[in-house]
Design an enzyme around this catalytic site. Sequence first.
Site, PDB file in Angstrom:
ATOM      1  N   LYS A  20      -2.090   4.588  11.666  1.00  0.00           N
ATOM      2  CA  LYS A  20      -1.834   4.890  10.254  1.00  0.00           C
ATOM      3  C   LYS A  20      -2.566   3.929   9.327  1.00  0.00           C
ATOM      4  O   LYS A  20      -3.179   4.344   8.340  1.00  0.00           O
ATOM      5  CB  LYS A  20      -0.324   4.867   9.977  1.00  0.00           C
ATOM      6  CG  LYS A  20       0.050   5.278   8.548  1.00  0.00           C
ATOM      7  CD  LYS A  20       1.483   5.742   8.467  1.00  0.00           C
ATOM      8  CE  LYS A  20       2.465   4.585   8.528  1.00  0.00           C
ATOM      9  NZ  LYS A  20       2.606   3.922   7.186  1.00  0.00           N
ATOM     10  N   SER A  21      -2.512   2.637   9.632  1.00  0.00           N
ATOM     11  CA  SER A  21      -3.183   1.652   8.781  1.00  0.00           C
ATOM     12  C   SER A  21      -4.685   1.900   8.725  1.00  0.00           C
ATOM     13  O   SER A  21      -5.303   1.846   7.655  1.00  0.00           O
ATOM     14  CB  SER A  21      -2.916   0.234   9.297  1.00  0.00           C
ATOM     15  OG  SER A  21      -1.574  -0.133   9.137  1.00  0.00           O
ATOM     16  N   ARG A  25      -7.312   3.380   5.524  1.00  0.00           N
ATOM     17  CA  ARG A  25      -8.510   2.636   5.131  1.00  0.00           C
ATOM     18  C   ARG A  25      -9.780   3.439   5.379  1.00  0.00           C
ATOM     19  O   ARG A  25     -10.742   3.351   4.608  1.00  0.00           O
ATOM     20  CB  ARG A  25      -8.526   1.293   5.856  1.00  0.00           C
ATOM     21  CG  ARG A  25      -7.458   0.334   5.325  1.00  0.00           C
ATOM     22  CD  ARG A  25      -7.115  -0.758   6.332  1.00  0.00           C
ATOM     23  NE  ARG A  25      -6.204  -1.773   5.795  1.00  0.00           N
ATOM     24  CZ  ARG A  25      -4.878  -1.633   5.709  1.00  0.00           C
ATOM     25  NH1 ARG A  25      -4.305  -0.508   6.109  1.00  0.00           N
ATOM     26  NH2 ARG A  25      -4.130  -2.614   5.224  1.00  0.00           N
ATOM     27  N   SER A 166       0.946 -10.534   3.736  1.00  0.00           N
ATOM     28  CA  SER A 166       0.873  -9.101   3.451  1.00  0.00           C
ATOM     29  C   SER A 166      -0.562  -8.611   3.519  1.00  0.00           C
ATOM     30  O   SER A 166      -1.396  -8.992   2.693  1.00  0.00           O
ATOM     31  CB  SER A 166       1.454  -8.791   2.067  1.00  0.00           C
ATOM     32  OG  SER A 166       1.208  -7.443   1.709  1.00  0.00           O
ATOM     33  N   GLN A 168      -1.385  -5.602   2.861  1.00  0.00           N
ATOM     34  CA  GLN A 168      -1.578  -4.700   1.732  1.00  0.00           C
ATOM     35  C   GLN A 168      -2.035  -5.453   0.489  1.00  0.00           C
ATOM     36  O   GLN A 168      -2.937  -5.001  -0.222  1.00  0.00           O
ATOM     37  CB  GLN A 168      -0.284  -3.936   1.448  1.00  0.00           C
ATOM     38  CG  GLN A 168       0.096  -2.955   2.546  1.00  0.00           C
ATOM     39  CD  GLN A 168       1.389  -2.218   2.249  1.00  0.00           C
ATOM     40  OE1 GLN A 168       2.007  -2.411   1.202  1.00  0.00           O
ATOM     41  NE2 GLN A 168       1.812  -1.373   3.172  1.00  0.00           N
ATOM     42  N   ASP A 312       6.066  -4.144  11.920  1.00  0.00           N
ATOM     43  CA  ASP A 312       6.504  -2.748  11.942  1.00  0.00           C
ATOM     44  C   ASP A 312       7.215  -2.371  13.237  1.00  0.00           C
ATOM     45  O   ASP A 312       7.867  -1.323  13.309  1.00  0.00           O
ATOM     46  CB  ASP A 312       5.311  -1.813  11.726  1.00  0.00           C
ATOM     47  CG  ASP A 312       4.826  -1.827  10.290  1.00  0.00           C
ATOM     48  OD1 ASP A 312       5.633  -2.151   9.395  1.00  0.00           O
ATOM     49  OD2 ASP A 312       3.645  -1.529  10.053  1.00  0.00           O
ATOM     50  N   LYS A 339      10.640  -3.048   2.990  1.00  0.00           N
ATOM     51  CA  LYS A 339       9.883  -1.938   3.567  1.00  0.00           C
ATOM     52  C   LYS A 339      10.420  -0.620   2.989  1.00  0.00           C
ATOM     53  O   LYS A 339      11.026  -0.608   1.918  1.00  0.00           O
ATOM     54  CB  LYS A 339       9.991  -1.979   5.095  1.00  0.00           C
ATOM     55  CG  LYS A 339       9.246  -3.149   5.723  1.00  0.00           C
ATOM     56  CD  LYS A 339       7.739  -2.935   5.647  1.00  0.00           C
ATOM     57  CE  LYS A 339       6.969  -3.997   6.386  1.00  0.00           C
ATOM     58  NZ  LYS A 339       5.507  -3.730   6.369  1.00  0.00           N
ATOM     59  N   ARG A 343      15.084  -2.801   6.228  1.00  0.00           N
ATOM     60  CA  ARG A 343      15.130  -2.524   7.666  1.00  0.00           C
ATOM     61  C   ARG A 343      16.063  -3.460   8.422  1.00  0.00           C
ATOM     62  O   ARG A 343      16.578  -3.088   9.479  1.00  0.00           O
ATOM     63  CB  ARG A 343      13.713  -2.568   8.257  1.00  0.00           C
ATOM     64  CG  ARG A 343      12.905  -1.330   7.931  1.00  0.00           C
ATOM     65  CD  ARG A 343      11.552  -1.310   8.594  1.00  0.00           C
ATOM     66  NE  ARG A 343      10.859  -0.058   8.262  1.00  0.00           N
ATOM     67  CZ  ARG A 343       9.553   0.110   8.358  1.00  0.00           C
ATOM     68  NH1 ARG A 343       8.779  -0.885   8.779  1.00  0.00           N
ATOM     69  NH2 ARG A 343       9.009   1.270   8.048  1.00  0.00           N
ATOM     70  N   ARG A 385      10.509   4.790  10.779  1.00  0.00           N
ATOM     71  CA  ARG A 385      10.676   3.922  11.953  1.00  0.00           C
ATOM     72  C   ARG A 385      12.152   3.802  12.360  1.00  0.00           C
ATOM     73  O   ARG A 385      12.461   3.681  13.548  1.00  0.00           O
ATOM     74  CB  ARG A 385      10.047   2.565  11.696  1.00  0.00           C
ATOM     75  CG  ARG A 385       8.566   2.673  11.363  1.00  0.00           C
ATOM     76  CD  ARG A 385       7.783   1.419  11.627  1.00  0.00           C
ATOM     77  NE  ARG A 385       6.483   1.489  10.982  1.00  0.00           N
ATOM     78  CZ  ARG A 385       5.432   2.159  11.452  1.00  0.00           C
ATOM     79  NH1 ARG A 385       5.534   2.829  12.582  1.00  0.00           N
ATOM     80  NH2 ARG A 385       4.286   2.166  10.789  1.00  0.00           N
TER      81      ARG A 385
END
Length: 427
Positions: A20-21, A25, A166, A168, A312, A339, A343, A385
């Site tokens: 996914k990451s 990108r 992070s 992100q 994650d 998140k 979580r 998740r």
Amino acid sequence: MKLRTKAKALRGRLRVPGDKSISHRAVIFGAIAEGQTVIHGLLRGQDVLATIQAFRDLGVTIYEAADSLIIEGRGFKGLKPAQKPLDMGNSGTSMRLLAGLLAAQDFSVQLLGDDSLSRRPMDRITIPLSLMGAELSGQGEKELPPLIVKGCQELRPIHYQLPVASAQVKSAILLAALQTQGETVILEKELTRNHTEEMIEQFGGKLSIAGKQISIKGPQRLQGQILQIPGDISSAAFWLAAGLIVPGSDLVLENVGINPTRTGLLEVIEKMGGQLSYQAVDKDIQSASLRVSYSSLKGVEISGDLIPRLIDELPVIALLATQAQGTTYIRNAQELRVKETDRIQAVTDVLGQMGADIQATEDGMVIRGKTPLHGAAVSTCGDHRIGMMTAIAALLVEEGQVTLERAEAILTSYPDFFKDLERLWHD
């Protein structure tokens, strides 16, 4: 929905969806590069589809081919103003990375999200981007979405130390820095996933990395590429866990990404005593087939610089810990609280309701095992998740039924999750 329980064994081979990451990108860099980019192995979950739609709204031509996604890149200066707000859905990655990219454009845009994303703090990107001269505004002290990004053609470089680990935030700054005259320097608190740095180089860009320091000079031009995306280790994590804790199981997960910034889970499995082996290693795309089988596990401590490398995967690691002899301590993981949901609380609530001996702490969890799990009515809290962790936990349940509310959250990253479970199920 009612989840399957009383699993006898999971056996077989499986190829999990694309990372996914990396998928996010790949779409972003394909759009801002010059020329055509062809992406193989792209994840087509809801989060990545939100990124794709955002760039279509920004004037980028993106279309499906037989086994790939093709992007006709427009370069940094070729994006067009969107005619409506860009809807990021549940995707924090989309919102934060696009905010960094769009901060240097000469038009304004509004970034929206669903209820979950609208509770996630954006101040962690608005602060460094504002230091670069960008104008961004959200709601309240934490700059919650919706986020307005006002156009600014002339950003300035900065030296910035990340207050949180992070990827992100780092990526948002890098995307802005690629369009900024001069050298921007980022100092990470802890090493985080480096997919953005790798993709900059893959698309012909330049940056230098020394330990936790990243330096990048702009502006730069990028060129379209042909990409092959490996399977997502964060999705594979649920099957790795199932193979370890469901008696009689023996699974091979094919083409799983093993970028060293993401393999903390594999180290924890080995530390817990899990039977794990690598096959068919491909160093070019950093992937391998991973084989696991049912194992006797032991409790461990997870903390420090390991946390960003498995952030994650911590929900499913907590599940592993419920089936390990002894106590597992998860520390320094306060990032879990911001998140898709909190979580730490969600994992503690779900596994606790199913009979686990688990306690939430300010920055992690304490789990005492080994404990049997039983049926319960629980919710994903809108978090994919949490949903997949619960589905794997349900396999161990011998008494009672497990019902899962808001199971559709799993579509965010793994649309075929339940189909794959059926493929591996052996009575």
